[in-house]
Design an enzyme around this catalytic site. Structure first.
Site, short mmCIF file in Angstrom:
data_model
loop_
_atom_site.label_atom_id
_atom_site.label_comp_id
_atom_site.label_asym_id
_atom_site.label_seq_id
_atom_site.Cartn_x
_atom_site.Cartn_y
_atom_site.Cartn_z
N GLU A 1 -0.63 -5.13 6.25
CA GLU A 1 0.72 -5.19 5.67
C GLU A 1 1.61 -6.12 6.50
O GLU A 1 2.40 -6.89 5.96
CB GLU A 1 1.33 -3.79 5.63
N GLY B 1 2.21 4.76 7.52
CA GLY B 1 1.87 6.13 7.15
C GLY B 1 0.54 6.20 6.39
O GLY B 1 -0.21 7.17 6.50
N THR C 1 0.85 -1.19 0.00
CA THR C 1 0.00 0.00 0.00
C THR C 1 0.88 1.25 0.00
O THR C 1 1.94 1.27 0.63
CB THR C 1 -0.89 -0.01 1.25
N GLY C 2 0.41 2.28 -0.69
CA GLY C 2 1.13 3.56 -0.67
C GLY C 2 1.53 3.99 -2.06
O GLY C 2 1.30 3.28 -3.05
N SER C 3 2.17 5.15 -2.13
CA SER C 3 2.45 5.75 -3.44
C SER C 3 3.60 5.06 -4.17
O SER C 3 3.76 5.26 -5.37
CB SER C 3 2.75 7.24 -3.27
N LYS D 1 6.33 1.43 9.34
CA LYS D 1 5.29 1.45 8.31
C LYS D 1 3.97 1.92 8.92
O LYS D 1 3.83 1.98 10.12
CB LYS D 1 5.12 0.04 7.71
N GLY E 1 5.86 -0.62 0.51
CA GLY E 1 6.65 0.57 0.79
C GLY E 1 7.02 0.63 2.26
O GLY E 1 6.75 -0.28 3.04
N ALA E 2 7.66 1.73 2.66
CA ALA E 2 8.00 1.94 4.07
C ALA E 2 8.15 3.43 4.33
O ALA E 2 8.42 4.22 3.42
CB ALA E 2 9.30 1.22 4.43
N ASP E 3 7.96 3.81 5.59
CA ASP E 3 8.15 5.21 5.98
C ASP E 3 9.58 5.46 6.43
O ASP E 3 10.12 6.55 6.23
CB ASP E 3 7.15 5.57 7.07
#
Ligand code: 5RP
Length: 240
Positions: free
Chosen positions: A109, A102, A32-34, A100, A88-90
């Site tokens: 996840e 964000g 998930t995420g951009s 993770k 993804g990851a922050d």
């Protein structure tokens, strides 16, 4: 003087490269995420060209994107084997511990990551940190009594804020809330993960310890850096 430097989107570079690592027949966790967005988009293209995979999305957002891309999905209940997950990851530390959540999808996840034979993290360079903790740690909590849970989290040494959206408290795909916990530099991620997990009312924290096997870092000049955690096999540090 003309500047001939081409600027690439590092998230797209990383996401698309990770999607190339997927093979026929795999069950693939869809993050998930951009950044994961570009991996799912690329996988969609590969599926339309004949790649045979089944996906397990880690959020409703990713499920909707995957369905739009025509990626066949499988219910988590139908399998105990996930070959590879791209997420993804922050924040990423040198030992591949992660923050993770964000995007608020940390619980699914993490469950998918724990079931994955190989977890590939896609990110731009800004996510690489010497130590975790600059990014407030997301913690998913049940709505009932969340204020009391917050007190217990703050007793561990953080300032915890309830995440809000335009409609009030943010609600996760699982119907829970998120407390963003500003701990500052985290010395021992595994210990903190254990202590947070022991608090009644906590569903899961966004600390991912020992779950990532490989990171794919995209850069603004269009190049990539791929690293594997050494104990997970050959260290394939590679620059292209
Ligand atoms: C969602 C996440 C995301 O993977 C994380 O927030 C990174 O997102 P992005 O790729 O948009 O920077 O953990 O819950």
């Amino acid at each position: 003087m003309r500047n001939n430097k081409v600027s690439a989107n590092p998230k797209k570079v990383a996401g698309e490269r990770a999607a190339e690592l997927v093979d026929d027949g795999m069950i693939v966790g869809l993050g998930t995420g951009s950044t994961a967005y570009y991996a799912i988009q690329k996988l969609g293209g590969r599926v339309r060209e004949g790649l045979l995979i089944r996906g397990i999305p880690t959020s409703e957002q990713s499920r909707i994107q995957a369905e739009r891309e025509g990626i066949p999905l499988i219910d988590f209940a139908e399998t105990i084997r996930i070959d590879l997950t791209i997420d993804g990851a922050d924040e990423i530390d040198p030992a591949f511990n992660l923050i993770k959540g964000g995007g608020g999808a940390l619980f699914r996840e993490k469950l998918v990551a724990t079931a994955s034979h190989r977890e590939i993290i896609v990110a731009d360079e800004s996510k690489l940190k010497d130590r975790l903790g600059g990014f407030p740690l997301p913690v998913e909590v049940v709505p009932f009594g969340w204020q009391y849970v917050r007190l217990n989290l703050e007793a561990l040494g953080c300032r915890a804020r309830l995440r809000v959206s335009e409609n009030g408290a943010f609600v996760t795909d699982n119907g829970n809330h998120i407390l963003d916990c500003a701990f500052g530099a985290i010395d021992d991620p595994a210990d903190l993960e254990r202590r947070i997990g022991a608090i009644c009312g906590v569903v899961e924290s966004g600390l991912f310890v020992g779950l990532a096997h490989q990171v794919v870092i995209g850069k603004a000049d269009g190049t990539l850096e791929e690293r594997s955690r050494p104990q997970c096999g050959v260290d394939v540090r590679r620059k292209t």
